[in-house]
Scaffold this active site. Structure first.
Site, PDB file in Angstrom:
ATOM      1  N   GLU A  32      48.388  38.247  31.445  1.00  0.00           N
ATOM      2  CA  GLU A  32      48.392  39.649  31.868  1.00  0.00           C
ATOM      3  C   GLU A  32      48.159  39.745  33.367  1.00  0.00           C
ATOM      4  O   GLU A  32      47.527  38.868  33.943  1.00  0.00           O
ATOM      5  CB  GLU A  32      47.256  40.393  31.129  1.00  0.00           C
ATOM      6  CG  GLU A  32      47.359  40.222  29.625  1.00  0.00           C
ATOM      7  CD  GLU A  32      46.070  40.569  28.887  1.00  0.00           C
ATOM      8  OE1 GLU A  32      45.195  41.226  29.496  1.00  0.00           O
ATOM      9  OE2 GLU A  32      45.945  40.183  27.717  1.00  0.00           O
TER      10      GLU A  32
ATOM     11  N   LYS B 235      46.325  40.617  36.674  1.00  0.00           N
ATOM     12  CA  LYS B 235      44.929  40.898  37.000  1.00  0.00           C
ATOM     13  C   LYS B 235      44.957  42.071  37.974  1.00  0.00           C
ATOM     14  O   LYS B 235      45.350  41.929  39.130  1.00  0.00           O
ATOM     15  CB  LYS B 235      44.226  39.698  37.615  1.00  0.00           C
ATOM     16  CG  LYS B 235      42.745  39.983  37.829  1.00  0.00           C
ATOM     17  CD  LYS B 235      41.979  38.738  38.187  1.00  0.00           C
ATOM     18  CE  LYS B 235      40.484  38.979  38.252  1.00  0.00           C
ATOM     19  NZ  LYS B 235      40.057  40.161  38.984  1.00  0.00           N
TER      20      LYS B 235
ATOM     21  N   ASP C  85      43.809  44.895  40.458  1.00  0.00           N
ATOM     22  CA  ASP C  85      42.766  44.926  41.476  1.00  0.00           C
ATOM     23  C   ASP C  85      42.255  46.360  41.610  1.00  0.00           C
ATOM     24  O   ASP C  85      42.596  47.077  42.544  1.00  0.00           O
ATOM     25  CB  ASP C  85      43.339  44.427  42.801  1.00  0.00           C
ATOM     26  CG  ASP C  85      42.234  44.006  43.749  1.00  0.00           C
ATOM     27  OD1 ASP C  85      41.069  43.952  43.312  1.00  0.00           O
ATOM     28  OD2 ASP C  85      42.546  43.732  44.917  1.00  0.00           O
TER      29      ASP C  85
ATOM     30  N   TYR D 202      43.416  46.962  28.745  1.00  0.00           N
ATOM     31  CA  TYR D 202      43.773  45.572  28.433  1.00  0.00           C
ATOM     32  C   TYR D 202      42.850  44.879  27.444  1.00  0.00           C
ATOM     33  O   TYR D 202      43.033  43.712  27.148  1.00  0.00           O
ATOM     34  CB  TYR D 202      43.870  44.744  29.716  1.00  0.00           C
ATOM     35  CG  TYR D 202      42.705  44.901  30.683  1.00  0.00           C
ATOM     36  CD1 TYR D 202      41.450  44.409  30.373  1.00  0.00           C
ATOM     37  CD2 TYR D 202      42.892  45.543  31.909  1.00  0.00           C
ATOM     38  CE1 TYR D 202      40.398  44.552  31.256  1.00  0.00           C
ATOM     39  CE2 TYR D 202      41.831  45.693  32.800  1.00  0.00           C
ATOM     40  CZ  TYR D 202      40.588  45.190  32.458  1.00  0.00           C
ATOM     41  OH  TYR D 202      39.544  45.329  33.320  1.00  0.00           O
TER      42      TYR D 202
ATOM     43  N   LYS E  91      44.089  33.334  40.456  1.00  0.00           N
ATOM     44  CA  LYS E  91      44.216  34.267  41.576  1.00  0.00           C
ATOM     45  C   LYS E  91      45.393  33.939  42.484  1.00  0.00           C
ATOM     46  O   LYS E  91      45.689  32.771  42.736  1.00  0.00           O
ATOM     47  CB  LYS E  91      42.933  34.249  42.410  1.00  0.00           C
ATOM     48  CG  LYS E  91      41.682  34.641  41.658  1.00  0.00           C
ATOM     49  CD  LYS E  91      41.583  36.123  41.404  1.00  0.00           C
ATOM     50  CE  LYS E  91      40.959  36.865  42.560  1.00  0.00           C
ATOM     51  NZ  LYS E  91      39.517  36.696  42.659  1.00  0.00           N
TER      52      LYS E  91
ATOM     53  N   CYS F 133      25.022  49.112  77.824  1.00  0.00           N
ATOM     54  CA  CYS F 133      26.028  49.840  77.039  1.00  0.00           C
ATOM     55  C   CYS F 133      27.327  49.979  77.838  1.00  0.00           C
ATOM     56  O   CYS F 133      27.300  50.430  78.990  1.00  0.00           O
ATOM     57  CB  CYS F 133      25.487  51.217  76.673  1.00  0.00           C
ATOM     58  SG  CYS F 133      26.701  52.293  75.894  1.00  0.00           S
TER      59      CYS F 133
ATOM     60  N   CYS G 121      27.622  54.002  78.804  1.00  0.00           N
ATOM     61  CA  CYS G 121      26.745  54.731  79.726  1.00  0.00           C
ATOM     62  C   CYS G 121      25.900  53.819  80.609  1.00  0.00           C
ATOM     63  O   CYS G 121      25.182  54.291  81.484  1.00  0.00           O
ATOM     64  CB  CYS G 121      25.837  55.677  78.949  1.00  0.00           C
ATOM     65  SG  CYS G 121      24.607  54.815  77.952  1.00  0.00           S
TER      66      CYS G 121
ATOM     67  N   CYS H 217      22.609  50.991  71.715  1.00  0.00           N
ATOM     68  CA  CYS H 217      22.428  51.591  73.026  1.00  0.00           C
ATOM     69  C   CYS H 217      21.110  52.362  72.992  1.00  0.00           C
ATOM     70  O   CYS H 217      20.873  53.163  72.090  1.00  0.00           O
ATOM     71  CB  CYS H 217      23.586  52.550  73.334  1.00  0.00           C
ATOM     72  SG  CYS H 217      23.286  53.552  74.800  1.00  0.00           S
TER      73      CYS H 217
ATOM     74  N   CYS I 194      23.487  58.921  74.989  1.00  0.00           N
ATOM     75  CA  CYS I 194      24.724  58.201  75.352  1.00  0.00           C
ATOM     76  C   CYS I 194      25.922  59.074  74.981  1.00  0.00           C
ATOM     77  O   CYS I 194      26.012  59.551  73.849  1.00  0.00           O
ATOM     78  CB  CYS I 194      24.794  56.871  74.607  1.00  0.00           C
ATOM     79  SG  CYS I 194      26.361  56.001  74.853  1.00  0.00           S
TER      80      CYS I 194
HETATM   81  S1  IVH Z   1      39.721  40.921  30.669  1.00  0.00           S
HETATM   82  C1  IVH Z   1      35.476  39.486  29.255  1.00  0.00           C
HETATM   83  N1  IVH Z   1      42.030  41.485  31.726  1.00  0.00           N
HETATM   84  O1  IVH Z   1      38.797  41.380  36.327  1.00  0.00           O
HETATM   85  C2  IVH Z   1      36.310  39.810  30.436  1.00  0.00           C
HETATM   86  N2  IVH Z   1      40.100  41.733  33.080  1.00  0.00           N
HETATM   87  O2  IVH Z   1      37.017  39.316  37.247  1.00  0.00           O
HETATM   88  C3  IVH Z   1      37.209  40.932  30.142  1.00  0.00           C
HETATM   89  N3  IVH Z   1      40.579  42.583  35.319  1.00  0.00           N
HETATM   90  O3  IVH Z   1      35.835  42.893  35.242  1.00  0.00           O
HETATM   91  C4  IVH Z   1      38.109  41.182  31.233  1.00  0.00           C
HETATM   92  N4  IVH Z   1      42.742  42.762  35.073  1.00  0.00           N
HETATM   93  O4  IVH Z   1      37.773  44.381  36.019  1.00  0.00           O
HETATM   94  C5  IVH Z   1      40.702  41.409  31.929  1.00  0.00           C
HETATM   95  N5  IVH Z   1      44.156  41.985  32.487  1.00  0.00           N
HETATM   96  C6  IVH Z   1      42.832  41.932  32.702  1.00  0.00           C
HETATM   97  C7  IVH Z   1      42.244  42.285  33.919  1.00  0.00           C
HETATM   98  C8  IVH Z   1      40.869  42.170  34.077  1.00  0.00           C
HETATM   99  C9  IVH Z   1      41.724  42.937  35.898  1.00  0.00           C
HETATM  100  C10 IVH Z   1      39.282  42.651  36.009  1.00  0.00           C
HETATM  101  C11 IVH Z   1      38.193  43.310  35.226  1.00  0.00           C
HETATM  102  C12 IVH Z   1      37.088  42.303  35.146  1.00  0.00           C
HETATM  103  C13 IVH Z   1      37.402  41.429  36.305  1.00  0.00           C
HETATM  104  C14 IVH Z   1      36.809  40.072  36.121  1.00  0.00           C
END
Ligand code: IVH
Length: 667
Positions: free
Chosen positions: A117, A119, A121, A229, A319, A413, A416, A429, A434
């Site tokens: 899946e 990840k 952000d 998710y 990552k 500074c 001034c 400062c 200032c």
């Molecule tokens: S599963 C038990 N799935 O990543 C852990 N987390 O670094 C359950 N995150 O706190 C998390 N995408 O905020 C899961 N597809 C995804 C995710 C995901 C982003 C985040 C989530 C988690 C953090 C951990």
């Protein structure tokens, strides 16, 4: 329309609107026109206003945001919210796969299915649905206790508040991510730039900031989205699931938005190549991803693998590399901010990082420069990671050739010429007058969330300070039309508008005034806490460190800063002058209702679920707490009250019944 008819129509409209929200935001396949939708929404809003007794916290009308809160309550997570182990290289992922098989006692050639899946952000959120209705949404916090952000999460358009299915699970505990799409992020920052507000560093910070708004109407304006998710727990449902990939499908069937980038990968190699595919697509996606997550698909395997204290053994985050580049530091400049603090800024040889040209990077503090051993002339790694404010990650020391120079904070500074003094980790400062400090303080003072003086742009402020017309913020209230018209680029109309805006700003709230003073570490949120606790300026001026520390949300740094601010004669004089020019506080809360600002705790069984009363109290500006303390205003007692009753009696708290609470709301 009779009450009965109204109730029927309200329910009908709510059901229809929930369904059309789902068609529009989740399926992306609306079946009615926007105009038809709007008409239904308007009709519902009107009926709800006319018949407030049918209030429902999950009504589709909450998408525009309900009443503001004073603070967020804490929520204990029924199941801890763990984090994920990180991996950065293919080898680490292959090693994870080996470890999983070893742990499960499988042969190394066995192929494991992984649910792969994106990840996301963003900001991770825990959602609880009871009988198909959203009851609690909370942040992760420290994993055990988070903050109750239900009101704000309810404004997220693509999140169903009532599940669009017939027999929903009795109980659902879910996790998902709140995200801000890149376009929205850009739009919000552009708006902030225009308003002179600090910019969000990246979409994640912006999403987090939006969810932590005390006013849900503000959250609603941010157009957040949510993607689910993880089913953490499910009870009372006909269908059994045994794999993560099935859980994702079930989330979809239940009406939740899930990602269309989820993929079931047969074996770790497939997962690694899918990661490459997504990484290549990264820039074309509407929101930011910082990697992928591999989850062992089979639940029986997940169960055997279990968790460490921090993270599950059945999952790993793979990552993406951060967006980095190397460049040279041409010089280090010093920027003077509102509090007089000197911030070193690296002036870089311009470099393109992921499509954005970067030429400056804040180095934050002298300590940071020393820790990273940064010198002028160094070649450095600069990272953007979607960030607007780039960061110097580290120095490439091998490329030093002896021409590099150590940076030293100036003794005087740059604005001034006054002496620079060290103040903890910061350099500052020493001149409280200032001009740069004054200019920045004025910018803050007039900003929207402070005194909200419209039209007071940077150019005007510069001139007023440089010409010595404004020597402290109170001088703003002495300005007249003629003085303003003598400034460059200020005509009669603008001068008139400014005078009106200045005069209008005199009626403000205590919290906004505190915020406007620009006390170090006192942002909008803390200002509200201070206003709520101390009620008026006299009390606040006398506040002791101990009293300040009693406030939930105020720590040492803030307490020290507040005490020190009010111990300075000059600050007290400025405040007195401001008051003498007619600044006064309108009590926002009093106007709303008699319970505004009052705190409530519930005990025992009430005639309706607690959530109902909680929403009701919050809607009227009251605060609901979990435990009894001597500062509590009211304990509302239902049948079979718990130990809270005794505690409240001891503490001398007002004890009232449900009916008495309702009477207060009417009165
Ligand atoms: S599963 C038990 N799935 O990543 C852990 N987390 O670094 C359950 N995150 O706190 C998390 N995408 O905020 C899961 N597809 C995804 C995710 C995901 C982003 C985040 C989530 C988690 C953090 C951990």
């Amino acid at each position: 329309m009779t009450k009965e008819e109204a109730k029927k129509r309200i329910n009908e409209l709510r059901k229809l609107l929930h369904y059309h929200n789902y068609r529009y935001y989740v399926l992306d396949d609306p079946v009615i026109s926007d105009a038809e939708y709007d008409a239904m929404m308007e009709e519902l809003k009107k009926l709800e206003k006319e018949f407030p007794e049918f209030y429902d916290p999950n009504s589709p009308t909450v998408k525009v945001g309900g009443e503001p809160l004073n603070r967020f309550e804490k929520v204990e997570h029924k199941i801890p919210m763990l984090s994920l182990e990180d991996g950065f290289s293919d080898e680490e992922i292959v090693e994870f796969d080996r470890r999983v098989k070893r742990f499960l006692g499988l042969s190394p050639d066995e192929i494991i299915d992984y649910s792969v899946e994106p990840k996301f952000d963003g900001l991770s959120i825990n959602l609880i649905y009871e009988n198909g209705k959203l009851t609690t949404a909370s942040t992760r916090g420290d994993g055990l206790v988070g903050e109750n952000v239900t009101q704000n999460i309810r404004t997220i358009r693509n999140l169903p508040l009532v599940l669009p299915i017939e027999n929903p699970p009795e109980y659902l505990d879910l996790q998902g991510e709140v995200l801000l799409e890149k376009d929205e992020f850009k739009r919000i920052n552009e708006e902030r730039l225009k308003e002179g507000l600090p910019l969000f560093a990246n979409p994640r910070n912006a999403a987090a900031g939006s969810v932590r708004q005390l006013d849900p109407k503000e959250t609603a304006k941010r157009n957040l989205i949510m993607i689910l998710y993880y089913i953490r727990d499910i009870k009372g449902f006909s269908k059994e699931i045994s794999r993560q990939s099935e859980a994702l499908n079930l989330l979809k069937e239940l009406g939740f938005p899930i990602s269309d980038l989820n993929r079931l990968c047969h074996g770790v190699d497939e997962a690694i190549s899918y990661k490459k595919e997504l990484e290549a697509k990264r820039d074309t996606l509407p929101y930011e991803l910082d990697g992928i997550v591999l989850k062992v698909d089979r639940f029986d395997y997940q169960k055997q693998l279990g968790n460490t204290t921090k993270s599950p053994r059945w999952a790993i985050a793979f990552k993406f590399p951060a967006q980095q580049a190397t460049t040279k530091i041409k010089d280090i400049e010093v920027n003077v901010g509102r509090t007089g603090i000197l911030t070193p800024v690296a002036i870089l040889e311009p470099v393109n990082i992921g499509g954005v040209v970067v030429s400056r990077a804040s180095l934050h503090t002298m300590d940071e420069i020393e820790k990273k051993d940064i010198m002028i002339g160094d070649t450095v790694f600069v990272q953007r990671a979607g960030d607007v404010i780039p960061e110097v990650v580290k120095v490439v020391k091998d490329l030093r050739d002896g021409t590099q120079k150590k940076f030293k904070m100036p003794d005087f500074c740059p604005i001034c010429g006054s002496k620079v003094v060290k103040d903890g980790a910061y350099y500052r400062c020493s001149n409280i007058n200032c001009p740069k400090v004054l200019k920045e303080s004025i910018k803050h003072f007039v900003s929207r969330k402070a005194m909200n003086i419209d039209g007071f742009g940077d150019k005007i402020i510069e001139q007023l300070v440089d010409k010595g017309i404004v020597k402290d913020v109170s001088d703003i209230y002495k300005l007249d039309k003629e003085t303003l018209m003598n400034l460059d680029r200020v005509g009669e109309k603008l001068a008139e508008n400014l005078i009106t805006a200045i005069s209008r700003s005199k009626g403000t709230t205590f919290a906004k005034f505190i915020y406007a003073l620009g006390i170090r570490h006192v942002g909008e949120f803390v200002a509200k806490l201070l206003a709520e606790r101390f009620k008026n300026l006299e009390n606040l001026k006398k506040a002791t460190k101990e009293q300040l520390l009693e406030i939930n949300g105020v720590g040492e740094e803030i307490a020290d800063s507040v005490v020190s601010f009010f111990s300075e004669k000059k600050n007290l004089e400025t405040i007195d002058k401001l008051l003498s020019y007619g600044i006064h506080f309108e009590d926002e809360t009093k106007k709303k209702s008699s319970i505004a600002g009052k705190s409530f705790v519930f005990t025992g069984t009430l005639s309706k679920p607690r959530e109902y009363f909680k929403e009701l109290v919050e809607k009227h500006g009251g605060i609901v707490r979990n435990s009894v303390s001597k500062n509590l205003d009211y304990l509302v007692v239902g049948e079979n009250p718990g130990s809270k009753l005794q505690k409240a009696q001891k503490a001398g708290v007002n004890i009232i019944t449900e009916q008495e609470l309702l009477d207060m709301l009417e009165g």
